[in-house]
Design an enzyme around this catalytic site. Structure first.
Site, short mmCIF file in Angstrom:
data_model
loop_
_atom_site.label_atom_id
_atom_site.label_comp_id
_atom_site.label_asym_id
_atom_site.label_seq_id
_atom_site.Cartn_x
_atom_site.Cartn_y
_atom_site.Cartn_z
N HIS A 58 -13.20 -21.28 26.25
CA HIS A 58 -12.51 -22.29 25.43
C HIS A 58 -11.03 -21.92 25.23
O HIS A 58 -10.15 -22.76 25.33
CB HIS A 58 -13.15 -22.39 24.03
CG HIS A 58 -14.56 -22.87 24.01
ND1 HIS A 58 -15.57 -22.22 23.36
CD2 HIS A 58 -15.14 -23.98 24.55
CE1 HIS A 58 -16.70 -22.89 23.48
NE2 HIS A 58 -16.47 -23.97 24.21
N LYS A 62 -27.39 -30.92 16.28
CA LYS A 62 -27.42 -29.81 17.24
C LYS A 62 -27.86 -28.48 16.60
O LYS A 62 -27.96 -27.49 17.30
CB LYS A 62 -26.01 -29.63 17.86
CG LYS A 62 -25.76 -30.54 19.05
CD LYS A 62 -24.61 -30.00 19.88
CE LYS A 62 -24.51 -30.69 21.23
NZ LYS A 62 -23.38 -30.20 22.02
N ARG A 107 -16.69 -26.75 34.08
CA ARG A 107 -17.08 -25.44 34.61
C ARG A 107 -17.69 -25.56 35.99
O ARG A 107 -17.36 -24.82 36.90
CB ARG A 107 -18.11 -24.79 33.68
CG ARG A 107 -17.51 -24.09 32.53
CD ARG A 107 -18.53 -23.79 31.50
NE ARG A 107 -19.04 -25.02 30.92
CZ ARG A 107 -19.77 -25.09 29.84
NH1 ARG A 107 -20.11 -24.00 29.22
NH2 ARG A 107 -20.17 -26.25 29.37
P1 ADP Z 1 -19.76 -29.58 23.79
O1 ADP Z 1 -20.98 -29.34 22.96
O2 ADP Z 1 -18.96 -30.78 23.41
O3 ADP Z 1 -19.94 -29.44 25.28
P2 ADP Z 1 -18.60 -26.97 23.88
O4 ADP Z 1 -18.09 -26.19 22.72
O5 ADP Z 1 -19.78 -26.42 24.59
O6 ADP Z 1 -18.82 -28.41 23.33
O7 ADP Z 1 -17.43 -27.19 24.93
C1 ADP Z 1 -16.24 -27.85 24.61
C2 ADP Z 1 -15.45 -28.09 25.87
O8 ADP Z 1 -15.09 -26.83 26.45
C3 ADP Z 1 -16.19 -28.83 26.97
O9 ADP Z 1 -15.26 -29.64 27.65
C4 ADP Z 1 -16.68 -27.73 27.87
O10 ADP Z 1 -16.86 -28.19 29.20
C5 ADP Z 1 -15.53 -26.77 27.78
N1 ADP Z 1 -15.93 -25.40 28.07
C6 ADP Z 1 -16.95 -24.69 27.53
N2 ADP Z 1 -17.04 -23.47 28.06
C7 ADP Z 1 -16.04 -23.38 28.99
C8 ADP Z 1 -15.62 -22.39 29.94
N3 ADP Z 1 -16.25 -21.22 30.04
N4 ADP Z 1 -14.57 -22.68 30.73
C9 ADP Z 1 -13.95 -23.88 30.63
N5 ADP Z 1 -14.31 -24.86 29.80
C10 ADP Z 1 -15.34 -24.63 28.99
#
Ligand code: ADP
Length: 160
Positions: free
Chosen positions: A17, A41, A90
């Site tokens: 993130h 969630k 990802r």
């Molecule tokens: P959500 O539940 O909305 O998917 P997340 O917190 O899991 O929320 O992810 C928020 C955003 O960050 C999403 O766009 C996700 O694809 C992106 N994201 C999560 N992990 C990574 C990573 N390792 N590298 C790049 N982007 C990521």
């Protein structure tokens, strides 16, 4: 003035993130990290805790602000006067869901565009879910999340 929203659960924030926050904030005038308050969630961290951890790790980034939100993303984006949504991609498995969401959001408000940043290779495997799984079994998560997050996760699992 381009203001973008980077929405997510951030339960908890990972280096993946943070990489997207760093890179996307370089492309816009202001980046608002939107922490989704979605009780369906059943997150490990409350929305307040998730906002606090993000504030700590983005402290030295003047263009970044952290806010929580509930309800529709387009309503949140409109409310903060943002014209762009940032999402990270990802792997191909993210693609179908992200495409559907961005097209739905575009139908709801055609003035708000979604921009995708592909993950940096070193974080392409990383997700909040796997971090929590490793931490729950006492594994080393120092490669995945910043120090302030390690302390908070360990504290959570000690209490459980
Ligand atoms: P959500 O539940 O909305 O998917 P997340 O917190 O899991 O929320 O992810 C928020 C955003 O960050 C999403 O766009 C996700 O694809 C992106 N994201 C999560 N992990 C990574 C990573 N390792 N590298 C790049 N982007 C990521």
């Amino acid at each position: 003035m381009i203001r973008a929203v980077y929405p997510g659960s951030f339960d908890p924030v990972t280096f993946g993130h943070l990489d997207i926050i760093r890179r996307s904030s370089g492309l816009v005038d202001e980046l608002i990290v939107g922490v989704l308050n979605n009780n369906a969630k059943s997150p490990l961290f409350s929305v307040g805790e998730r906002v606090k951890m993000l504030e700590e790790v983005t402290e030295g980034m003047p263009k970044v602000r952290v806010l929580s939100f509930e309800g529709l993303l387009v309503d949140f984006a409109r409310g903060v006067d943002a014209c762009m949504v940032i999402r990270g991609l990802r792997a191909i498995t993210d693609f179908e869901y992200e495409l559907q969401m961005s097209q739905t959001n575009h139908k709801l408000d055609s003035k708000i565009e979604t921009a995708f940043l592909t993950t940096s290779l070193e974080y392409s495997y990383l997700s909040s879910t796997t971090v929590k799984e490793v931490a729950a079994f006492g594994g080393d998560i120092s490669q995945f999340v910043p120090k302030n997050v390690i302390d908070r996760i360990q504290e959570k699992y000690r209490r459980k």
